[in-house]
Design an enzyme around this catalytic site. Sequence first.
Site, PDB file in Angstrom:
ATOM      1  CG  ASP A 180      -4.533 -36.038   5.937  1.00 13.42           C
ATOM      2  OD1 ASP A 180      -5.359 -37.128   6.572  1.00 13.42           O
ATOM      3  OD2 ASP A 180      -4.003 -36.205   7.148  1.00 13.42           O
ATOM      4  CG  HIS A 250      -4.872 -39.686   7.109  1.00 11.78           C
ATOM      5  ND1 HIS A 250      -5.879 -38.595   7.527  1.00 11.78           N
ATOM      6  CD2 HIS A 250      -3.745 -40.441   8.478  1.00 11.78           C
ATOM      7  CE1 HIS A 250      -5.617 -39.124   8.516  1.00 11.78           C
ATOM      8  NE2 HIS A 250      -4.935 -40.552   9.459  1.00 11.78           N
ATOM      9  CG  ASP A 312      -1.717 -40.523  11.019  1.00 11.70           C
ATOM     10  OD1 ASP A 312      -1.143 -40.989  10.331  1.00 11.70           O
ATOM     11  OD2 ASP A 312      -2.400 -40.180  11.664  1.00 11.70           O
ATOM     12  CD  GLU A 313      -6.101 -40.845  13.262  1.00 14.82           C
ATOM     13  OE1 GLU A 313      -6.507 -40.363  14.293  1.00 14.82           O
ATOM     14  OE2 GLU A 313      -6.108 -40.180  12.171  1.00 14.82           O
ATOM     15  CD1 TRP A 380       0.082 -40.602  17.285  1.00 14.68           C
ATOM     16  CD2 TRP A 380      -2.112 -40.565  17.604  1.00 14.68           C
ATOM     17  NE1 TRP A 380      -0.843 -42.150  16.208  1.00 14.68           N
ATOM     18  CE2 TRP A 380      -1.917 -40.802  16.922  1.00 14.68           C
ATOM     19  CE3 TRP A 380      -2.788 -39.549  18.209  1.00 14.68           C
ATOM     20  CZ2 TRP A 380      -3.473 -41.363  16.535  1.00 14.68           C
ATOM     21  CZ3 TRP A 380      -3.994 -39.586  18.151  1.00 14.68           C
ATOM     22  CH2 TRP A 380      -4.485 -40.832  17.116  1.00 14.68           C
ATOM     23  CE1 TYR A 405      -1.033 -34.689  18.908  1.00 15.72           C
ATOM     24  CE2 TYR A 405      -3.278 -35.685  18.069  1.00 15.72           C
ATOM     25  CZ  TYR A 405      -2.064 -35.844  18.309  1.00 15.72           C
ATOM     26  OH  TYR A 405      -0.876 -36.464  17.348  1.00 15.72           O
ATOM     27  CG  ASP A 407      -5.858 -30.331  17.641  1.00 16.56           C
ATOM     28  OD1 ASP A 407      -5.918 -30.712  18.834  1.00 16.56           O
ATOM     29  OD2 ASP A 407      -7.278 -30.927  16.533  1.00 16.56           O
ATOM     30  CD1 TRP A 451      -3.208 -32.668  15.623  1.00 23.71           C
ATOM     31  CD2 TRP A 451      -3.042 -33.474  14.073  1.00 23.71           C
ATOM     32  NE1 TRP A 451      -2.341 -33.450  15.976  1.00 23.71           N
ATOM     33  CE2 TRP A 451      -2.308 -33.715  14.025  1.00 23.71           C
ATOM     34  CE3 TRP A 451      -2.715 -34.040  12.054  1.00 23.71           C
ATOM     35  CZ2 TRP A 451      -1.345 -35.108  13.906  1.00 23.71           C
ATOM     36  CZ3 TRP A 451      -1.774 -33.924  11.414  1.00 23.71           C
ATOM     37  CH2 TRP A 451      -0.977 -34.432  12.166  1.00 23.71           C
ATOM     38  CB  THR A 452      -5.740 -26.958  10.754  1.00 24.21           C
ATOM     39  OG1 THR A 452      -5.085 -27.373   9.328  1.00 24.21           O
ATOM     40  CG2 THR A 452      -4.237 -26.464  10.799  1.00 24.21           C
ATOM     41  CD  GLU A 453      -8.356 -32.737  11.538  1.00 22.82           C
ATOM     42  OE1 GLU A 453      -7.654 -31.569  12.500  1.00 22.82           O
ATOM     43  OE2 GLU A 453      -8.332 -33.456  12.211  1.00 22.82           O
TER      44      GLU A 453
END
Length: 526
Positions: A180, A250, A312-313, A380, A405, A407, A451-453
């Site tokens: 990412d 990403h 994605d994104e 998603w 999700y 997170d 997700w680990t932000e």
Amino acid sequence: MSRMPDPDLIPLPLVHERRAGTFAVDTGTAIGADGDARPAAWVLHDVLAGAGVRAPVVPAADPSASIVLRVGEPVRDHPEGYRLTVTPERTVLDGGTGPALARAVQTFRQLLPPAALRRAPVADGPPAIECCHIEDAPRFDWRGVHLDVARHFMPVSFVLKLIDLAALHRLNVVHLHLTDDQGWRLEVPSRPRLTEVGAWRTETVVGKETDAFDGTPHGGYYTLDDLREIVTYAAQRSITVVPEIDLPGHVQAVVAAYPELGNTGRPIEVRRTWGISPHVLAPTDEALAFAREVLGTVLDAFPGPWVHLGGDECPRTEWRESPAAATRAAQLGLGSVDELQSWFLRALHADVTAAGRRVVGWDEVIDDGGMPADTVVMAWQDGARGPAATAAGHDVVMSPQQVTYYDHYQSDGADEPLAIGGLTTVEDVAAWEPAAGAGPGRLLGVQGQLWTEYLPTPAAVEYAAFPRLNALAEVAWTAPARRDAAGLLRRLPEHLRRLDALDVGYRPLDGPLPGQRGGTGRRRRP
């Protein structure tokens, strides 16, 4: 006559009949298995070793074998269907395949007293399990958990622990988000700067929507031997590891390592903040060659049938501002530069399918030109994206952020630790009934995302995952007619004793423990 209560097993088996007596697992126990049954037998051997029982693995016909694993006819017409019969004298695990026996072993594991799941014996005597008869088979073929190791790197030991916990809950896919903007986590020998530069950021933003940074470098990556260890450990438990290389967006960590692959050629740093970077790969032959080099390594390291290409994104800003991108889009006969992502991923799709694998992508891959129909879509964004993908002919894994999700916050309590937002309770997950429309594409299954932000440590990941992942496992495995959300919630307290024994830092059902609360520091809920 009153109905017997369901066993405290998660996910709930299709058939569970209690019978008189108990089966003792003691120093005289031996495990009998031949051929394809032996991998599951060795996993069971290791499970019992933690309880202080050194059960040898012997041929299935050996008279000393009091636990026997047999590969024979399919149970309930499913390759993962199994039968587990426990009598006072003997336990027999039957299934049509090795993976079926792997699932049976994990159910046997849950039948043991929770104390027997520890790494060393703590009980006074040998463990015993109640006699019973179980027949079982999964609802879905894809029962997954996703772990983002790019935003915050997770050590191999924790990845292995998560694989073991996935196996315990009869999940069969562990999806690793390996790349990412904030970090590249995969050794690629032909591209050393990916791990020399792309795997490390100088610092990380503190909190949410702030200008504060922690001043501490963060990073790490998996060597090829690390990946082989992860893949082999998972395969021993009949779990497939799905690698994700997120392209063509990403990729700020990639462009930091190799600026010539970007659209401006200017040096940039590995991203220190969250959100979506505007930096994407240039639509050049050089960028495509780079992606193919990476795929070569991925295909060698991960032998499973699926390769996730992200998709994605992906902002189009740089492409829209680039004369070179506009020229390339025109040369390719595309309607606009917005279709460059589809062109890029279709080229990689050809390579992946030529290698006998299948491409997976997030649901944006069906937009702006789309992908070949054999691409598996992870829906998603919301519940409507699944039906849209199956209507276009894609097989789908339902992963809607509103319920998968993890997170997201688990309650509206002020003491919850910092999360990305949202609210997804264990009750929400337990009540979810996935659907993906009438097709012609199929609903392959479901997957939970970590997700680990805002999950910087393994402890934070465990808190976010459990007990919501327990509930998702039942959604994934147990047939709707058998599944009961209220029943799951009644069974959870006893099941959490198993997680205690396995040293899992789950969120208690009545709220976080003092050491799990956000407090007033960096993990404070705003």
